[in-house]
Design a protein around this motif. Sequence first.
Motif, PDB file in Angstrom:
ATOM      1  N   THR A 332       0.260  -4.227   4.900  1.00  0.00           N
ATOM      2  CA  THR A 332       0.749  -3.090   5.682  1.00  0.00           C
ATOM      3  C   THR A 332       2.181  -3.394   6.113  1.00  0.00           C
ATOM      4  OG1 THR A 332      -1.463  -2.555   6.509  1.00  0.00           O
ATOM      5  CG2 THR A 332       0.418  -1.675   7.733  1.00  0.00           C
ATOM      6  N   VAL A 333       3.123  -2.576   5.648  1.00  0.00           N
ATOM      7  CA  VAL A 333       4.534  -2.724   6.011  1.00  0.00           C
ATOM      8  C   VAL A 333       4.905  -1.586   6.955  1.00  0.00           C
ATOM      9  CG1 VAL A 333       6.906  -2.828   5.155  1.00  0.00           C
ATOM     10  CG2 VAL A 333       5.040  -3.806   3.793  1.00  0.00           C
ATOM     11  N   VAL A 334       5.427  -1.936   8.124  1.00  0.00           N
ATOM     12  CA  VAL A 334       5.882  -0.946   9.113  1.00  0.00           C
ATOM     13  C   VAL A 334       7.400  -1.014   9.142  1.00  0.00           C
ATOM     14  CG1 VAL A 334       5.735  -0.142  11.482  1.00  0.00           C
ATOM     15  CG2 VAL A 334       3.776  -1.293  10.435  1.00  0.00           C
ATOM     16  N   TYR A 335       8.047   0.038   8.599  1.00  0.00           N
ATOM     17  CA  TYR A 335       9.502   0.025   8.456  1.00  0.00           C
ATOM     18  C   TYR A 335      10.141   0.902   9.532  1.00  0.00           C
ATOM     19  CZ  TYR A 335      14.014  -0.348   6.175  1.00  0.00           C
ATOM     20  OH  TYR A 335      15.326  -0.641   5.909  1.00  0.00           O
ATOM     21  N   PHE A 336      11.211   0.336  10.132  1.00  0.00           N
ATOM     22  CA  PHE A 336      11.933   1.043  11.192  1.00  0.00           C
ATOM     23  C   PHE A 336      13.240   1.603  10.627  1.00  0.00           C
ATOM     24  CE2 PHE A 336       9.093  -1.615  13.512  1.00  0.00           C
ATOM     25  CZ  PHE A 336       8.842  -0.955  14.717  1.00  0.00           C
ATOM     26  N   GLY A 337      13.459   2.911  10.831  1.00  0.00           N
ATOM     27  CA  GLY A 337      14.696   3.549  10.427  1.00  0.00           C
ATOM     28  C   GLY A 337      14.650   4.091   9.016  1.00  0.00           C
ATOM     29  N   LYS A 338      15.815   4.622   8.570  1.00  0.00           N
ATOM     30  CA  LYS A 338      15.921   5.229   7.238  1.00  0.00           C
ATOM     31  C   LYS A 338      16.743   4.376   6.283  1.00  0.00           C
ATOM     32  CE  LYS A 338      15.579   9.997   8.941  1.00  0.00           C
ATOM     33  NZ  LYS A 338      16.261  11.317   9.004  1.00  0.00           N
ATOM     34  N   GLU A 339      17.654   3.558   6.827  1.00  0.00           N
ATOM     35  CA  GLU A 339      18.532   2.764   5.981  1.00  0.00           C
ATOM     36  C   GLU A 339      17.731   1.758   5.169  1.00  0.00           C
ATOM     37  OE1 GLU A 339      22.487  -0.116   6.449  1.00  0.00           O
ATOM     38  OE2 GLU A 339      21.537   0.809   8.193  1.00  0.00           O
ATOM     39  N   GLN A 340      17.918   1.736   3.859  1.00  0.00           N
ATOM     40  CA  GLN A 340      17.259   0.860   2.905  1.00  0.00           C
ATOM     41  C   GLN A 340      15.756   1.130   2.791  1.00  0.00           C
ATOM     42  OE1 GLN A 340      18.192  -3.231   3.823  1.00  0.00           O
ATOM     43  NE2 GLN A 340      20.398  -2.924   3.580  1.00  0.00           N
ATOM     44  N   MET A 341      15.296   2.214   3.361  1.00  0.00           N
ATOM     45  CA  MET A 341      13.875   2.561   3.257  1.00  0.00           C
ATOM     46  C   MET A 341      13.482   2.820   1.806  1.00  0.00           C
ATOM     47  SD  MET A 341      10.889   3.271   4.456  1.00  0.00           S
ATOM     48  CE  MET A 341       9.451   4.243   4.037  1.00  0.00           C
ATOM     49  N   ASN A 342      14.322   3.501   1.051  1.00  0.00           N
ATOM     50  CA  ASN A 342      14.007   3.809  -0.345  1.00  0.00           C
ATOM     51  C   ASN A 342      13.907   2.536  -1.188  1.00  0.00           C
ATOM     52  OD1 ASN A 342      13.899   6.569   0.129  1.00  0.00           O
ATOM     53  ND2 ASN A 342      16.100   6.841  -0.248  1.00  0.00           N
ATOM     54  N   ARG A 353       2.878  -1.108  -9.936  1.00  0.00           N
ATOM     55  CA  ARG A 353       2.741  -0.782 -11.359  1.00  0.00           C
ATOM     56  C   ARG A 353       2.626  -2.045 -12.215  1.00  0.00           C
ATOM     57  NH1 ARG A 353       6.707   3.149 -10.105  1.00  0.00           N
ATOM     58  NH2 ARG A 353       8.323   1.682 -10.814  1.00  0.00           N
ATOM     59  N   GLU A 354       3.386  -3.072 -11.873  1.00  0.00           N
ATOM     60  CA  GLU A 354       3.422  -4.268 -12.712  1.00  0.00           C
ATOM     61  C   GLU A 354       2.101  -5.039 -12.697  1.00  0.00           C
ATOM     62  OE1 GLU A 354       6.704  -6.512 -11.325  1.00  0.00           O
ATOM     63  OE2 GLU A 354       8.229  -5.064 -11.998  1.00  0.00           O
ATOM     64  N   ILE A 355       1.453  -5.103 -11.526  1.00  0.00           N
ATOM     65  CA  ILE A 355       0.241  -5.930 -11.414  1.00  0.00           C
ATOM     66  C   ILE A 355      -0.993  -5.094 -11.082  1.00  0.00           C
ATOM     67  CG2 ILE A 355       1.521  -8.013 -10.782  1.00  0.00           C
ATOM     68  CD1 ILE A 355       0.904  -7.469  -7.880  1.00  0.00           C
ATOM     69  N   HIS A 356      -0.840  -3.751 -11.144  1.00  0.00           N
ATOM     70  CA  HIS A 356      -1.965  -2.838 -10.883  1.00  0.00           C
ATOM     71  C   HIS A 356      -2.593  -3.119  -9.506  1.00  0.00           C
ATOM     72  CE1 HIS A 356      -1.605  -1.695 -15.089  1.00  0.00           C
ATOM     73  NE2 HIS A 356      -1.697  -2.976 -15.428  1.00  0.00           N
ATOM     74  N   TYR A 357      -1.727  -3.108  -8.521  1.00  0.00           N
ATOM     75  CA  TYR A 357      -2.171  -3.412  -7.144  1.00  0.00           C
ATOM     76  C   TYR A 357      -1.930  -2.170  -6.276  1.00  0.00           C
ATOM     77  CZ  TYR A 357      -2.402  -5.668  -2.569  1.00  0.00           C
ATOM     78  OH  TYR A 357      -2.722  -6.008  -1.282  1.00  0.00           O
ATOM     79  N   GLN A 358      -3.012  -1.695  -5.632  1.00  0.00           N
ATOM     80  CA  GLN A 358      -2.922  -0.480  -4.832  1.00  0.00           C
ATOM     81  C   GLN A 358      -3.214  -0.720  -3.344  1.00  0.00           C
ATOM     82  OE1 GLN A 358      -1.898   2.343  -6.177  1.00  0.00           O
ATOM     83  NE2 GLN A 358      -1.834   1.472  -8.248  1.00  0.00           N
ATOM     84  N   ASN A 359      -3.559  -1.937  -2.971  1.00  0.00           N
ATOM     85  CA  ASN A 359      -3.981  -2.190  -1.586  1.00  0.00           C
ATOM     86  C   ASN A 359      -2.783  -2.475  -0.676  1.00  0.00           C
ATOM     87  OD1 ASN A 359      -6.721  -1.928  -2.203  1.00  0.00           O
ATOM     88  ND2 ASN A 359      -6.876  -4.082  -2.797  1.00  0.00           N
ATOM     89  N   TYR A 360      -1.971  -1.452  -0.495  1.00  0.00           N
ATOM     90  CA  TYR A 360      -0.847  -1.597   0.441  1.00  0.00           C
ATOM     91  C   TYR A 360      -0.628  -0.268   1.153  1.00  0.00           C
ATOM     92  CZ  TYR A 360       2.318   0.953  -2.685  1.00  0.00           C
ATOM     93  OH  TYR A 360       2.909   1.924  -3.450  1.00  0.00           O
ATOM     94  N   THR A 361      -0.007  -0.358   2.332  1.00  0.00           N
ATOM     95  CA  THR A 361       0.313   0.821   3.142  1.00  0.00           C
ATOM     96  C   THR A 361       1.739   0.675   3.644  1.00  0.00           C
ATOM     97  OG1 THR A 361      -1.989   1.022   3.875  1.00  0.00           O
ATOM     98  CG2 THR A 361      -0.309   2.177   5.169  1.00  0.00           C
ATOM     99  N   LEU A 362       2.535   1.724   3.498  1.00  0.00           N
ATOM    100  CA  LEU A 362       3.907   1.744   3.996  1.00  0.00           C
ATOM    101  C   LEU A 362       4.015   2.799   5.089  1.00  0.00           C
ATOM    102  CD1 LEU A 362       6.869   0.868   3.898  1.00  0.00           C
ATOM    103  CD2 LEU A 362       7.221   2.541   2.047  1.00  0.00           C
ATOM    104  N   LEU A 363       4.330   2.359   6.293  1.00  0.00           N
ATOM    105  CA  LEU A 363       4.500   3.256   7.443  1.00  0.00           C
ATOM    106  C   LEU A 363       5.960   3.243   7.869  1.00  0.00           C
ATOM    107  CD1 LEU A 363       1.408   2.087   9.530  1.00  0.00           C
ATOM    108  CD2 LEU A 363       1.510   4.020   7.958  1.00  0.00           C
ATOM    109  N   GLN A 364       6.480   4.386   8.230  1.00  0.00           N
ATOM    110  CA  GLN A 364       7.868   4.493   8.651  1.00  0.00           C
ATOM    111  C   GLN A 364       7.934   4.997  10.084  1.00  0.00           C
ATOM    112  OE1 GLN A 364      10.295   7.228   6.415  1.00  0.00           O
ATOM    113  NE2 GLN A 364      12.232   6.449   7.265  1.00  0.00           N
ATOM    114  N   LEU A 365       8.751   4.328  10.899  1.00  0.00           N
ATOM    115  CA  LEU A 365       8.992   4.723  12.284  1.00  0.00           C
ATOM    116  C   LEU A 365      10.482   4.931  12.464  1.00  0.00           C
ATOM    117  CD1 LEU A 365       6.691   2.189  14.210  1.00  0.00           C
ATOM    118  CD2 LEU A 365       6.162   4.534  13.532  1.00  0.00           C
ATOM    119  N   GLU A 366      10.862   6.135  12.801  1.00  0.00           N
ATOM    120  CA  GLU A 366      12.277   6.444  13.015  1.00  0.00           C
ATOM    121  C   GLU A 366      12.631   6.171  14.472  1.00  0.00           C
ATOM    122  OE1 GLU A 366      13.327  10.267  11.605  1.00  0.00           O
ATOM    123  OE2 GLU A 366      12.477   9.977   9.598  1.00  0.00           O
ATOM    124  N   GLU A 367      12.715   4.920  14.794  1.00  0.00           N
ATOM    125  CA  GLU A 367      13.034   4.502  16.162  1.00  0.00           C
ATOM    126  C   GLU A 367      13.628   3.104  16.116  1.00  0.00           C
ATOM    127  OE1 GLU A 367       8.981   2.965  18.033  1.00  0.00           O
ATOM    128  OE2 GLU A 367       8.711   4.970  17.160  1.00  0.00           O
TER     129      GLU A 367
END
Length: 567
Positions: A332-342, A353-367
């Motif tokens: 679980t990655v909790v990312y703050f802001g928009k810069e370098q988010m992409n 895609r490379e290792i066929h791994y789907q068990n991740y979550t990306l959360l974004q907080l604009e603060e």
Amino acid sequence: MCDIIIGMLRRGLLAWGCRVGVVLALVCCSVSLLYIITCSPQSELGGHALPRLGVGGGAAGAGGTGPGGGGSQSGPPGKESYQALLQEREEQHRLLISSLKKQITQLKEALQERSQQLKGVQESLEQRAGGPGPGAGGGILGGPGGQERSQADLQEFLRSQLGRAEVQAGSRLPSEYAVVPFESFTLQKVYQLEQGLTRHPEEKPVRRDRRDALGEALETALASLNTPPQGGAPPSKVYAPSDFIEGIARTEQDKGTLYEMTFRGEQSREFRRLVLFRPFGPLLKVKDEGVDTAGIPINIIVPLSRRTDKFKQFLHNFREVCVKQDGRVHLTVVYFGKEQMNEVKSMLENTSREIHYQNYTLLQLEEEFSRGRGLDVGARSWKGGNVLLFFCDVDIYFTTDFLNTCRLNTQPGKRVFYPVLFSQYNPSLIYGGRDHIPPVDQQLVIKKDTGFWRDFGFGMTCQYRSDFINIGGFDLDIKGWGGEDVHLYRKYLHSNLLVVRSPSRGLFHLWHEKQCADELAPEQYRMCMQSKAMNEASHGQLGMLLFRQEIEAHLRKQKPRGGSKKT
């Protein structure tokens, strides 16, 4: 004639009465003198005096002043003085009774444990022999005198521990590093030699377990000093905690703890020294259980703001350890802001895609970035029931062994794990320049010159989500760097959960240059600067940098000598 006889009788009675009066007067004088000698306060030179009342009402020693200040009374002791003495004696006897009861309880528990152990040994021997041996009508403990034999065995074992320890005489040691050092202590402080960045030369307040052990030793010593020998007279001085000067103590892990304690004596240059020994008993099996970690997934939560280069390195370690080797980890990655988010999102998608791994979550907080806020959001976003959480930073490197250690040292509702990670020094200083730095996996060496145990950090932790929610989570008022991890750690210390704190050989903090923002509060900024100073190199390496000019000057002086020798 009758008058003469009556006169003679009167004179005889008068003479007899005078003699009786003189005898009674002598007896009264003797009794008074004996009373004065035995019961009245003595001078400081004449021995230890009874407690006298100062002007302020407190008890004071002979020739001294009471707590009230203003000196001792010059007149004879009054009723209050003897009441104070009686109260002091009563308190001493109460202390002695409490100590004896405690010792009796401890002995009973030790005897019971020893009995169970001996019983287990007997059952094991009987099983090996194919059944009960001769006299199997009660065995070691069941027959007459079994408990006495058990007590005798225990006492013999404790005496053997005393004989094996360095109490009466020293033992031959291979080098100067093999000696077990003593710690010195007073009523308020312990002066210690323990290694570690959080270990101060003096410990105050004293850690609870050590305070209890030293308090019990002091209590036992005072009880011994104030207990009269069997059939003997009571001691002439009543020892109190204020008479304790200092002590030294050391623990031999397989034998016991030795205490040497010094007290003030009756005269100014007299001392009493007591040597106490707490022997360690035989090993007892407390628990034997199997732990199946196959069904224990770990949710690794990483708060992040920018730092994409470090996140790329983290993903490489995550892919090799968590995906290819372990296979039971959610990220679980909790990312703050928009810069370098992409960029972060793209790295996760490419890895998936490379290792066929789907068990991740990306959360974004604009603060504004807050480590505690990110970890709290990541922990509460999990909807798959109770899960084991690993709070992690992007500059952390871990192994498969650590993931298993994380699972084994946590238990919902009972245990949380706070590993002490090994923090790397600046590789440029360790390996002599950027061009000589080896790959990261070759830098993971636990040595004095490569890093240190980060025993002042509490940010990396394994705990179940239910425990994190029940304890109240992080303090979300803390912004920026530092402070939130210590706050959560203290919450667990104040709870009934067991906090497991130990060095972890599979958890590393990779070096990076630390920046301390000006926006931090003064306390946070001070903590950040301390961490920055500790991260660079060992004391020896920093010393080489500090005295570099002197070292270079010395080398320049040595070159001509070397050249002349060659010619």
